[in-house]
Write a protein that holds these residues in place. Structure first.
Motif, PDB file in Angstrom:
ATOM      1  N   ILE A 138      -4.212  51.539 -44.479  1.00  0.00           N
ATOM      2  CA  ILE A 138      -3.422  51.239 -43.288  1.00  0.00           C
ATOM      3  C   ILE A 138      -4.368  50.986 -42.118  1.00  0.00           C
ATOM      4  CG2 ILE A 138      -1.721  52.116 -41.648  1.00  0.00           C
ATOM      5  CD1 ILE A 138      -0.663  53.930 -43.862  1.00  0.00           C
ATOM      6  N   ALA A 139      -4.311  49.811 -41.530  1.00  0.00           N
ATOM      7  CA  ALA A 139      -5.065  49.538 -40.309  1.00  0.00           C
ATOM      8  C   ALA A 139      -4.254  50.056 -39.129  1.00  0.00           C
ATOM      9  CB  ALA A 139      -5.331  48.046 -40.157  1.00  0.00           C
ATOM     10  N   ALA A 140      -4.785  51.075 -38.452  1.00  0.00           N
ATOM     11  CA  ALA A 140      -4.152  51.628 -37.255  1.00  0.00           C
ATOM     12  C   ALA A 140      -4.895  51.059 -36.063  1.00  0.00           C
ATOM     13  CB  ALA A 140      -4.208  53.150 -37.270  1.00  0.00           C
ATOM     14  N   ILE A 141      -4.420  49.921 -35.565  1.00  0.00           N
ATOM     15  CA  ILE A 141      -5.136  49.171 -34.532  1.00  0.00           C
ATOM     16  C   ILE A 141      -4.796  49.788 -33.176  1.00  0.00           C
ATOM     17  CG2 ILE A 141      -5.626  46.872 -33.641  1.00  0.00           C
ATOM     18  CD1 ILE A 141      -4.384  45.753 -36.242  1.00  0.00           C
ATOM     19  N   ASN A 142      -5.650  50.686 -32.748  1.00  0.00           N
ATOM     20  CA  ASN A 142      -5.387  51.493 -31.563  1.00  0.00           C
ATOM     21  C   ASN A 142      -5.905  50.871 -30.273  1.00  0.00           C
ATOM     22  OD1 ASN A 142      -8.001  51.961 -32.714  1.00  0.00           O
ATOM     23  ND2 ASN A 142      -8.277  53.662 -31.281  1.00  0.00           N
ATOM     24  N   GLY A 143      -6.616  49.763 -30.383  1.00  0.00           N
ATOM     25  CA  GLY A 143      -7.161  49.100 -29.206  1.00  0.00           C
ATOM     26  C   GLY A 143      -7.726  47.753 -29.590  1.00  0.00           C
ATOM     27  N   ALA A 144      -8.602  47.215 -28.741  1.00  0.00           N
ATOM     28  CA  ALA A 144      -9.132  45.867 -28.922  1.00  0.00           C
ATOM     29  C   ALA A 144      -9.622  45.635 -30.346  1.00  0.00           C
ATOM     30  CB  ALA A 144     -10.264  45.621 -27.929  1.00  0.00           C
ATOM     31  N   CYS A 145      -9.229  44.485 -30.902  1.00  0.00           N
ATOM     32  CA  CYS A 145      -9.571  44.118 -32.294  1.00  0.00           C
ATOM     33  C   CYS A 145     -10.018  42.665 -32.265  1.00  0.00           C
ATOM     34  CB  CYS A 145      -8.347  44.298 -33.189  1.00  0.00           C
ATOM     35  SG  CYS A 145      -8.586  43.814 -34.916  1.00  0.00           S
ATOM     36  N   ALA A 146     -11.303  42.432 -32.530  1.00  0.00           N
ATOM     37  CA  ALA A 146     -11.843  41.083 -32.374  1.00  0.00           C
ATOM     38  C   ALA A 146     -12.818  40.745 -33.488  1.00  0.00           C
ATOM     39  CB  ALA A 146     -12.537  40.950 -31.014  1.00  0.00           C
ATOM     40  N   GLY A 147     -13.009  39.443 -33.699  1.00  0.00           N
ATOM     41  CA  GLY A 147     -14.011  38.965 -34.627  1.00  0.00           C
ATOM     42  C   GLY A 147     -13.807  39.480 -36.037  1.00  0.00           C
TER      43      GLY A 147
ATOM     44  N   GLU B 205       2.854  58.219 -35.148  1.00  0.00           N
ATOM     45  CA  GLU B 205       3.759  57.349 -35.891  1.00  0.00           C
ATOM     46  C   GLU B 205       3.084  56.791 -37.148  1.00  0.00           C
ATOM     47  OE1 GLU B 205       6.884  56.946 -35.369  1.00  0.00           O
ATOM     48  OE2 GLU B 205       6.997  58.026 -33.466  1.00  0.00           O
ATOM     49  N   VAL B 206       1.810  56.425 -37.022  1.00  0.00           N
ATOM     50  CA  VAL B 206       1.083  55.915 -38.192  1.00  0.00           C
ATOM     51  C   VAL B 206       0.959  56.997 -39.255  1.00  0.00           C
ATOM     52  CG1 VAL B 206      -1.129  55.028 -39.026  1.00  0.00           C
ATOM     53  CG2 VAL B 206      -0.174  54.181 -36.873  1.00  0.00           C
TER      54      VAL B 206
END
Length: 298
Positions: free
Chosen positions: A116-125, A206-207
């Motif tokens: 599970i990707a828990a994208i909690n902030g900036a996600c780039a490249g 929640e995640v």
């Protein structure tokens, strides 16, 4: 392995959490982080106590992409890029399932564990590619997502040109890949990139609800088999093979203790108590790999 730019922990429910851990540098990606991350995921995948992995970043960022010092290096060298990021000496998670999965980033699909990707902030490249090849994706409200590459004079990287159209469709993929613009998580949810969008203040709670449900209420062998079936079948256009193959796998699963327990729990209206996974189980590993090797790639 001594971990310097990543960390992980496993709780009593069988939920492992992995962090990109360079908080002073936006959790930016380096060759060392790549090596450590591979080692962690290989270790977790071989641990029968682990049922699911949550991948996130330390602090308020997921991963801002490649470290800027590394990017600057490539403007001043004649070295071949592929040679400088060779991971052949690093751990090789996800091997033995399908040869198509035995390279950077897509090795996530060869793991028995759902990630599970828990994208909690900036996600780039490259982080955008890593999240794309995870099994489930959740993001906090208001986070920024970008491939970055068009604004850096680079092509679509690490398979994003293949995976994004399959997740969000060609219209949205073209927008993301051609413009390199910042896309906020609310728009990602609308595009279908995310499985869920949660407020920042309750995001990880929640995640973890999702992760603990997977860890406690579903058969780990069933999840592994479904993962192998789904990603293997993305590589070909043979619906009959998918159906007939699944019938053979169903027959195997119906002879296993998890099936007996699942039916008993359903009849008794209780939460099932499934056994630990069998690492390297042939029905969810080598047999599926054999089927996939004979498939015609799209």
């Amino acid at each position: 392995m001594e971990l310097k730019v990543t960390k992980y922990q496993i709780d009593d429910d069988g939920v492992a959490t992995v962090w990109f851990h360079r908080p002073g540098r936006g959790n930016s990606w380096t060759n060392l982080m790549n090596s450590e991350y591979r080692w962690i995921m290989d270790t977790l995948d071989k641990d029968p106590k682990v049922r699911v992995v949550v991948l996130t970043g330390t602090g308020n960022q997921f991963c801002v992409g490649a470290d800027t010092k590394a990017l600057n290096f490539y403007t001043k060298t004649d070295e071949n890029y592929a040679d400088t990021v060779d991971a052949s000496e690093a751990a090789q998670p996800g091997t033995g399932v399908n040869p198509e999965f035995e390279t950077d980033v897509i090795w996530h699909w060869g793991l028995r564990l759902p990630v599970i990707a828990a994208i909690n902030g900036a996600c780039a490249g490259i982080a955008a590619a890593i999240a794309s090849f995870c099994d489930l994706r959740y993001a906090a409200e208001g986070i920024k997502f970008t491939t970055s590459t068009p604004r850096l004079g680079l092509p679509a990287e690490y398979g994003l040109s293949w995976i994004l159209p399959r997740i969000v469709g060609t219209t949205h993929a073209a927008d993301i890949l051609f413009t390199g613009r910042i896309v906020y998580s609310e728009e990602l949810q609308h595009m279908g990139f995310l499985n869920g969008l949660f407020p920042r203040e309750t995001f990880m709670d929640e995640v973890y609800k999702v992760a603990r449900m997977i860890a406690s209420q579903v058969s780990p062998a069933s999840v592994t088999s479904a993962k192998r079936q789904m990603y293997g079948e993305l590589l070909h256009l043979h619906p009959r093979q998918a159906i007939d193959g699944s019938k053979e796998i169903i027959g195997h699963f119906m002879r296993q203790p998890d099936f007996q327990e699942g039916i008993a729990a359903y009849n008794e209206r209780r939460v099932p108590k499934f056994g630990d996974p069998v690492i390297g189980d042939s029905i969810t590993g080598e047999r599926q790999a054999t089927e996939d090797r004979s498939a015609t790639p799209v």
